[in-house]
Enzyme design. Structure first.
Site, short mmCIF file in Angstrom:
data_model
loop_
_atom_site.label_atom_id
_atom_site.label_comp_id
_atom_site.label_asym_id
_atom_site.label_seq_id
_atom_site.Cartn_x
_atom_site.Cartn_y
_atom_site.Cartn_z
N GLN A 190 0.85 -1.20 0.00
CA GLN A 190 0.00 0.00 0.00
C GLN A 190 0.88 1.24 0.00
O GLN A 190 1.89 1.30 0.69
CB GLN A 190 -0.88 0.02 1.24
CG GLN A 190 -1.62 1.34 1.39
CD GLN A 190 -2.66 1.31 2.47
OE1 GLN A 190 -3.50 0.43 2.49
NE2 GLN A 190 -2.63 2.27 3.36
N THR A 191 0.48 2.24 -0.77
CA THR A 191 1.29 3.46 -0.81
C THR A 191 0.42 4.70 -0.98
O THR A 191 -0.69 4.61 -1.51
CB THR A 191 2.34 3.39 -1.95
OG1 THR A 191 3.14 4.56 -1.91
CG2 THR A 191 1.67 3.29 -3.32
N ARG A 192 0.94 5.82 -0.50
CA ARG A 192 0.28 7.12 -0.74
C ARG A 192 1.29 8.10 -1.31
O ARG A 192 1.11 9.30 -1.24
CB ARG A 192 -0.28 7.67 0.57
CG ARG A 192 -1.48 6.90 1.10
CD ARG A 192 -1.94 7.42 2.44
NE ARG A 192 -1.00 7.13 3.50
CZ ARG A 192 -0.64 7.97 4.45
NH1 ARG A 192 -1.15 9.19 4.47
NH2 ARG A 192 0.21 7.62 5.38
N HIS A 196 10.32 5.98 -4.00
CA HIS A 196 11.77 6.23 -3.93
C HIS A 196 12.46 4.87 -3.86
O HIS A 196 11.79 3.83 -3.84
CB HIS A 196 12.14 7.15 -2.77
CG HIS A 196 11.65 6.72 -1.42
ND1 HIS A 196 11.94 5.49 -0.87
CD2 HIS A 196 10.88 7.36 -0.49
CE1 HIS A 196 11.39 5.39 0.33
NE2 HIS A 196 10.73 6.50 0.59
N HIS A 199 11.37 2.32 -1.19
CA HIS A 199 10.15 1.57 -1.52
C HIS A 199 10.46 0.44 -2.50
O HIS A 199 9.98 -0.68 -2.35
CB HIS A 199 9.10 2.49 -2.18
CG HIS A 199 8.55 3.53 -1.27
ND1 HIS A 199 8.20 4.80 -1.69
CD2 HIS A 199 8.28 3.50 0.06
CE1 HIS A 199 7.73 5.49 -0.66
NE2 HIS A 199 7.77 4.73 0.41
N ARG A 285 7.75 0.20 8.52
CA ARG A 285 7.91 0.96 9.76
C ARG A 285 6.76 1.94 9.91
O ARG A 285 6.37 2.61 8.96
CB ARG A 285 9.25 1.72 9.67
CG ARG A 285 9.66 2.44 10.92
CD ARG A 285 10.98 3.16 10.68
NE ARG A 285 11.50 3.71 11.93
CZ ARG A 285 11.09 4.83 12.48
NH1 ARG A 285 10.12 5.52 11.91
NH2 ARG A 285 11.61 5.26 13.61
N ASP A 286 6.19 2.05 11.10
CA ASP A 286 5.13 3.02 11.43
C ASP A 286 3.99 2.99 10.42
O ASP A 286 3.52 4.03 9.96
CB ASP A 286 5.74 4.43 11.52
CG ASP A 286 4.79 5.40 12.25
OD1 ASP A 286 3.99 4.93 13.07
OD2 ASP A 286 4.85 6.61 11.98
N ALA A 288 0.62 3.20 8.74
CA ALA A 288 -0.64 3.91 9.03
C ALA A 288 -0.53 4.80 10.27
O ALA A 288 -1.54 5.15 10.89
CB ALA A 288 -1.82 2.95 9.18
#
Length: 382
Positions: A190-192, A196, A199, A285-286, A288
């Site tokens: 999932q990405t928003r 880079h 990712h 990492r972190d 959501a």
């Protein structure tokens, strides 16, 4: 083997043309509720099975069970309450009524009202977000909700306007596509953001262990300074073209309003991808998270509570560029001190782009950078 839908059956709640015609002809005879965009998006996700096994908005028993146990009353894992709120002045209907839900004056869905109930907003916030701090965007949203929740089954009458139709695949379609490509195992990411190299390395590390990669950008409300949806999609198309083996990855969008509920939302995101047919889900990492409300790897730890989730989470430590290793690594494989590490920072890369600087090659692919710069303004204005 493409994963079974959550709960065993892919939900489809779409009105037939005949029913739709009849309801729209008689629409003035039904009580109406105007809904905001986030609720309309949830409706669409219920109707197309992204939220299987839900067939509508949570009734009181289901809502309380999700808050207290992160499970539905039948013990199936479910971590985020999917609810429809109304204020007292809009309660012009009763239990057992059929109502119409309108978004921007378009009748989006019919709903059979099974339950109307009051709820405790502070309890909702504390249990879902682990805080009642109004500075948390999810908490702020809950505190602004109406005082009543209505639960019951829905049927979709109209799709929301969709400027990204060509990138839209529903779970029924991704499942067919994965089978056509002979993917037995599929990992979702999932990405928003635009990609880079951090990712890319994360995705490719996961792809090493499975047959296919499902890149699933979340489209929805954005804040000032975020990348525009079309920029994210074009950037990924460029990355696929130049740096991914043909037919190893699928790009499709999902409309969804982020809750920023950290660990609970990571589980919810995994369930959504299970419904698309994925067998694995990347949890970074972190995941959501927002601000400092959750520990950096809390969203990975929560999965210990769900051995019965039916989708395998893949956990990764944060990737960075190491000047000594001369490559992209993470702390599990790099022994060098902090001063040798260049961490991938979306903010840092964004600032470089705003200032017309070309990010270093170990931060972002040149072709991706050029794609972003081909847009007059790649960022959302205020």
């Amino acid at each position: 083997m493409v994963s079974k839908p959550h709960g065993g059956r892919l939900v489809r709640k779409l009105s037939s043309e005949k029913t739709k015609e009849r309801i729209l002809d008689e629409k003035d005879e039904y009580p109406k509720v105007q809904i905001r965009e986030g609720i309309a998006v949830d409706l669409e996700n219920i109707a197309h099975g992204v939220y299987s096994p839900l067939e509508g908005f949570l009734r009181e028993e289901e809502f309380q069970s999700v808050l207290d146990t992160m499970r539905l009353p039948n013990d199936l894992p479910w971590s985020i309450p999917i609810v429809l709120d109304v204020s007292e002045k809009d309660l012009n209907f009763s239990v057992d009524d059929t109502i119409l839900l309108f978004y921007k004056d378009i009748p989006i869905a019919e709903m059979h009202v099974d339950d109307i109930y009051k709820y405790n907003k502070k309890e909702f916030a504390q249990k879902v977000f682990k805080t009642t701090d109004i500075n948390h965007p999810g908490v702020a949203k809950v505190m602004n909700m109406g005082d009543y929740l209505i639960g019951g089954e829905i049927y979709l009458l109209n799709e929301l306007p969709n400027p990204f139709e060509k990138y839209t695949l529903r779970p029924i379609e991704t499942r067919i596509l994965f089978k056509e490509r002979k993917f037995e195992t599929i990992v979702a990411f999932q990405t928003r953001n635009v990609p880079h190299l951090g990712h890319e390395y994360l995705q490719k590390s996961a792809l090493t262990f499975v047959d296919g990669l499902f890149i699933n950008p979340v489209l929805g409300k954005k804040k000032k300074g975020d990348y525009k949806d079309e920029v994210i999609l074009k950037a990924y198309e460029t990355l696929f073209k130049h740096y991914y083996p043909k037919d190893s990855a699928v790009l499709a969008t999902v409309r969804y309003e982020m809750r920023y509920a950290g660990p609970r939302e990571a589980v919810h995101h995994a369930i959504m991808r299970k419904n698309f047919g994925c067998t694995h889900f990347i949890v970074g990492r972190d995941h959501a998270g927002v601000g400092n409300y959750y520990g950096p790897y809390e969203a990975q730890e929560i999965f210990k509570n769900f051995p019965d989730l039916g989708i395998t989470p893949m956990f990764f430590k944060e990737f960075f560029y190491c000047k000594k290793c001369k490559g992209i690594v993470n702390e599990r494989i790099c022994p060098h001190p902090m001063e040798d590490r260049e961490y991938f920072s979306g903010t840092k890369i964004r600032n470089m782009i705003v200032n017309g600087e070309i990010p270093p090659e170990y931060f972002m692919r040149k072709e991706v950078y050029e794609t972003i710069m081909s847009f007059e303004n790649p960022f959302v204005d205020g």
